[in-house]
Design a protein around this motif. Sequence first.
Motif, short mmCIF file in Angstrom:
data_model
loop_
_atom_site.label_atom_id
_atom_site.label_comp_id
_atom_site.label_asym_id
_atom_site.label_seq_id
_atom_site.Cartn_x
_atom_site.Cartn_y
_atom_site.Cartn_z
N ARG A 10 117.53 -79.09 -41.48
CA ARG A 10 117.21 -79.10 -42.95
C ARG A 10 117.46 -77.58 -43.20
NH1 ARG A 10 111.80 -80.04 -43.40
NH2 ARG A 10 111.84 -78.73 -45.14
N MET A 11 117.74 -76.71 -42.03
CA MET A 11 117.93 -75.28 -42.45
C MET A 11 116.72 -74.51 -42.99
SD MET A 11 121.94 -75.31 -43.49
CE MET A 11 121.63 -76.46 -44.96
N ARG A 12 115.60 -75.00 -42.39
CA ARG A 12 114.33 -74.38 -42.82
C ARG A 12 113.76 -73.58 -41.51
NH1 ARG A 12 114.75 -73.04 -47.73
NH2 ARG A 12 115.29 -74.92 -48.98
N CYS A 13 112.93 -72.79 -41.63
CA CYS A 13 112.21 -72.30 -40.37
C CYS A 13 111.57 -73.37 -39.65
CB CYS A 13 111.16 -71.35 -41.08
SG CYS A 13 110.11 -70.73 -39.84
N PRO A 14 111.63 -73.35 -38.22
CA PRO A 14 111.19 -74.42 -37.31
C PRO A 14 109.71 -74.34 -37.48
CG PRO A 14 112.40 -72.54 -35.91
CD PRO A 14 112.62 -72.35 -37.46
N ALA A 15 109.14 -73.10 -37.64
CA ALA A 15 107.63 -72.84 -37.59
C ALA A 15 106.89 -73.55 -38.89
CB ALA A 15 107.18 -71.44 -37.36
N CYS A 16 107.44 -73.13 -39.93
CA CYS A 16 106.68 -73.71 -41.11
C CYS A 16 107.49 -74.80 -42.07
CB CYS A 16 106.22 -72.54 -42.06
SG CYS A 16 107.55 -71.82 -42.79
N GLY A 17 108.88 -74.79 -41.73
CA GLY A 17 109.50 -75.74 -42.60
C GLY A 17 109.73 -75.33 -44.11
N GLU A 18 109.34 -74.32 -44.26
CA GLU A 18 109.42 -73.63 -45.82
C GLU A 18 110.51 -72.54 -45.94
OE1 GLU A 18 107.85 -75.09 -48.29
OE2 GLU A 18 106.91 -76.24 -46.89
N GLY A 19 110.38 -71.78 -44.99
CA GLY A 19 111.39 -70.57 -45.43
C GLY A 19 112.85 -70.70 -45.11
N LYS A 77 124.49 -66.88 -40.49
CA LYS A 77 123.42 -65.79 -39.99
C LYS A 77 122.35 -66.17 -40.26
CE LYS A 77 122.81 -60.91 -40.99
NZ LYS A 77 122.67 -60.48 -39.38
N VAL A 78 121.70 -66.06 -39.09
CA VAL A 78 120.23 -66.52 -38.96
C VAL A 78 119.26 -65.32 -39.30
CG1 VAL A 78 118.17 -67.19 -37.50
CG2 VAL A 78 120.82 -68.04 -37.14
N ASN A 79 118.29 -65.44 -40.23
CA ASN A 79 117.47 -64.22 -40.58
C ASN A 79 116.62 -64.15 -39.56
OD1 ASN A 79 117.55 -64.24 -43.40
ND2 ASN A 79 116.35 -66.28 -43.84
N GLU A 80 116.20 -62.61 -39.33
CA GLU A 80 115.31 -61.98 -38.25
C GLU A 80 114.09 -62.72 -38.56
OE1 GLU A 80 115.75 -58.12 -38.32
OE2 GLU A 80 117.77 -58.03 -37.29
N HIS A 81 113.53 -62.95 -39.50
CA HIS A 81 112.31 -63.66 -39.71
C HIS A 81 112.37 -64.54 -40.91
CE1 HIS A 81 111.28 -59.18 -38.15
NE2 HIS A 81 110.39 -59.93 -37.45
N CYS A 82 111.38 -65.09 -40.71
CA CYS A 82 111.26 -66.48 -41.56
C CYS A 82 110.49 -65.84 -42.93
CB CYS A 82 110.29 -67.50 -41.04
SG CYS A 82 109.76 -68.70 -42.62
N PRO A 83 111.27 -65.75 -44.14
CA PRO A 83 110.67 -65.15 -45.22
C PRO A 83 109.49 -65.94 -45.59
CG PRO A 83 112.94 -66.47 -45.78
CD PRO A 83 112.52 -66.65 -44.22
N SER A 84 109.05 -67.06 -45.47
CA SER A 84 107.79 -67.68 -45.68
C SER A 84 106.57 -67.09 -44.80
CB SER A 84 107.70 -69.18 -45.95
OG SER A 84 108.60 -69.48 -46.70
N CYS A 85 106.86 -67.43 -43.53
CA CYS A 85 105.50 -67.30 -42.71
C CYS A 85 105.96 -66.08 -41.67
CB CYS A 85 105.51 -68.61 -41.61
SG CYS A 85 106.58 -68.87 -40.32
N GLY A 86 106.88 -65.61 -41.66
CA GLY A 86 107.21 -64.39 -40.58
C GLY A 86 107.59 -64.64 -39.24
#
Length: 149
Positions: A23-32, A40-49
């Motif tokens: 879904r192209m969301r953070c694998p940890a929180c599913g939000e960011g 280009k992958v974000n270095e950190h999740c914008p939601s959970c870090g």
Amino acid sequence: MTMTSSHPTPPRSVGTGIANGFRMRCPACGEGKLFASYLKVNEHCPSCGEELWHHRADDAPPYMVITIVGHIVVPLLLAVEMALHPDLWIHLIIWLPMTLILSLVLLPPVKGALIGYQWAIRMHGFDRGDSEYDPVPPSQRSGAVLLKP
């Protein structure tokens, strides 16, 4: 289960990691958002870090996309050829754009799913207790490159 010093790390759901990545969301929180731009992958999740720079997707997503698109386009092309026998130019205007569009549309979700899988099984530094773990994101590393003799 991976061990960090004497403390066990909690398990991560492979299915959830892959689904969130697809879904192209953070694998940890599913939000960011997983991606800062197209691939280009974000270095950190914008939601959970969550640290995301550890991924090593490399060439696997294109290979997977080629396999998926090939399994979609080739049977359809053969079915149309056997049923309708269209001219070659009709095949070209149907199947070339379809192949290109499917490939471009599927590449980010497939890359995201692979990153989610790597995160879930703690590959390539996604585990802080692993020897591959690098606490410094690429954007903060110095430009100097050391070459081995």
